[in-house]
Design an enzyme around this catalytic site. Structure first.
Site, mmCIF file in Angstrom:
data_model
loop_
_atom_site.group_PDB
_atom_site.id
_atom_site.type_symbol
_atom_site.label_atom_id
_atom_site.label_comp_id
_atom_site.label_asym_id
_atom_site.label_seq_id
_atom_site.Cartn_x
_atom_site.Cartn_y
_atom_site.Cartn_z
ATOM 1 N N CYS A 174 0.804 -1.225 0.000
ATOM 2 C CA CYS A 174 0.000 0.000 0.000
ATOM 3 C C CYS A 174 0.834 1.270 0.000
ATOM 4 O O CYS A 174 0.327 2.344 -0.299
ATOM 5 C CB CYS A 174 -0.948 0.003 1.196
ATOM 6 S SG CYS A 174 -2.006 -1.455 1.297
ATOM 7 N N HIS A 206 -3.561 7.167 3.176
ATOM 8 C CA HIS A 206 -3.956 5.858 2.660
ATOM 9 C C HIS A 206 -5.378 5.564 3.119
ATOM 10 O O HIS A 206 -5.701 5.685 4.307
ATOM 11 C CB HIS A 206 -2.986 4.796 3.178
ATOM 12 C CG HIS A 206 -3.355 3.396 2.816
ATOM 13 N ND1 HIS A 206 -3.912 3.053 1.605
ATOM 14 C CD2 HIS A 206 -3.252 2.232 3.525
ATOM 15 C CE1 HIS A 206 -4.131 1.755 1.582
ATOM 16 N NE2 HIS A 206 -3.737 1.234 2.726
ATOM 17 N N ASN A 260 -10.052 -0.223 0.445
ATOM 18 C CA ASN A 260 -8.595 -0.193 0.385
ATOM 19 C C ASN A 260 -8.139 -0.757 -0.960
ATOM 20 O O ASN A 260 -8.266 -1.950 -1.215
ATOM 21 C CB ASN A 260 -8.018 -1.023 1.536
ATOM 22 C CG ASN A 260 -6.505 -0.996 1.597
ATOM 23 O OD1 ASN A 260 -5.847 -0.528 0.680
ATOM 24 N ND2 ASN A 260 -5.954 -1.512 2.682
#
Length: 319
Positions: free
Chosen positions: A110, A244, A274
């Site tokens: 990520c 994020h 996500n």
């Protein structure tokens, strides 16, 4: 000399998987998901390939930057798993958009977009590049355990791209890694060797949620603090934070540990979940196109992910 972000573009699958539909597949419901994650829906690949999404994002960013593919000096694709082991996903992007430059993939989960920014910065510092394309794209639906309600509600597919050019808008950047395969892990999958003596594990994600939560809150808050300080700024100088988009509770808790008002944190987790390395650039593209960030703004980006990795940076928005 560092770089300026000249243009951005995103690409997400057409299919929208809502919490209500997900509740027909696994023991959960819309309220349970929303209250714990902030997610209402996510995009899932059906007939799109990751290459097609990468190309769409790349072309959108090139158009936004008014840069031609043949003028690119480097393509970096941050992804956990491209369409093939080889050729790299970046090479497939190069082929499809008609570029002639070097191309390679980068895997920092990520944190991939911010890792890619740091790598690109090295090319600009060494005067090895005038234009660099970063594409951050992940297809998490094909490595998700769709019977595990603690993880399958969290993830979606998609990503975005950014075109970088010569400039002085990167004010600071910081990367970290803590090798750890117990908190978050995706095995490689099958092994075709008749000589291999270990049992191959399915290529599906497993995660210790509480451990990830604790790591993430600290990583985001401390990462932003360090990036802002390294830029020679105060937290009050930050106009917008692009975090994020993993979980709204992580974002809220991290924000509470900073001297930056919560309303300065741009969030779109409710629509995408996500998307791994695609998360930060999708949010950056939407913040730019919606006018949330404007020319001259000071922007903080931060991410955390499997590895365990973190990335944080401060940039001046000059578009």
């Amino acid at each position: 000399m560092s770089f300026s972000i000249l243009g951005t573009g995103k690409a997400v699958p057409e299919y929208v998987l809502t919490n209500d539909e997900l509740s027909t597949m696994v023991d959960t419901n819309d309220e349970w998901i929303r209250t714990r994650t902030g997610i209402e829906e996510r995009r899932i690949c059906k007939d799109e390939t990751i290459t097609e999404l990468c190309v769409r994002a790349a072309n959108a960013a090139l158009k936004d930057a008014n840069v031609k593919a043949e003028d690119l000096d480097l393509i970096i694709c941050s992804t956990m798993r491209g369409e093939n082991l080889t050729p790299s996903q970046a090479c497939m992007i190069q082929k499809e958009i008609g570029a002639k430059c070097a191309a390679f993939d980068l895997n920092a989960a990520c944190s991939g977009f911010i890792y890619a920014l740091d790598v690109a910065d090295g090319y600009f510092v060494r005067k090895k590049a005038k234009y660099v394309l970063i594409v951050s794209m992940d297809n998490l639906s094909n490595i998700t355990n769709w019977k595990d309600r603690s993880t399958c509600v969290l993830f979606g597919d998609g990503g975005a791209a950014a075109v970088l050019g010569e400039g002085d808008d990167l004010l600071s950047i910081n990367l970290t890694a803590q090798g750890n395969d117990t908190v978050l892990r995706i095995p490689h999958g099958t092994n075709s060797s008749p000589f291999y003596e270990h049992e191959a594990e399915p290529a599906v994600l497993s995660m210790a949620g509480n451990d990830v939560y604790k790591f993430a809150v600290n990583a985001m808050s401390e990462g932003i603090k360090k990036a802002v300080a390294d830029a020679g700024l105060q937290q009050s100088d930050v106009d917008c934070v692009i975090p994020h988009q993993a979980n709204i509770r992580i974002i809220n808790m991290a924000a509470s540990k900073l001297d930056i008002p919560r309303e300065k944190f741009f969030c779109n987790v409710e629509h995408y979940g996500n998307t791994s390395s695609g998360s930060v650039p999708i949010a950056l593209d939407e913040a730019s196109k919606s006018g949330v960030i404007k020319k001259g703004d000071i922007i903080a980006l931060c991410a955390f992910g499997g590895g365990l990795t973190t990335g944080s940076c401060v940039i001046r928005w000059n578009k």
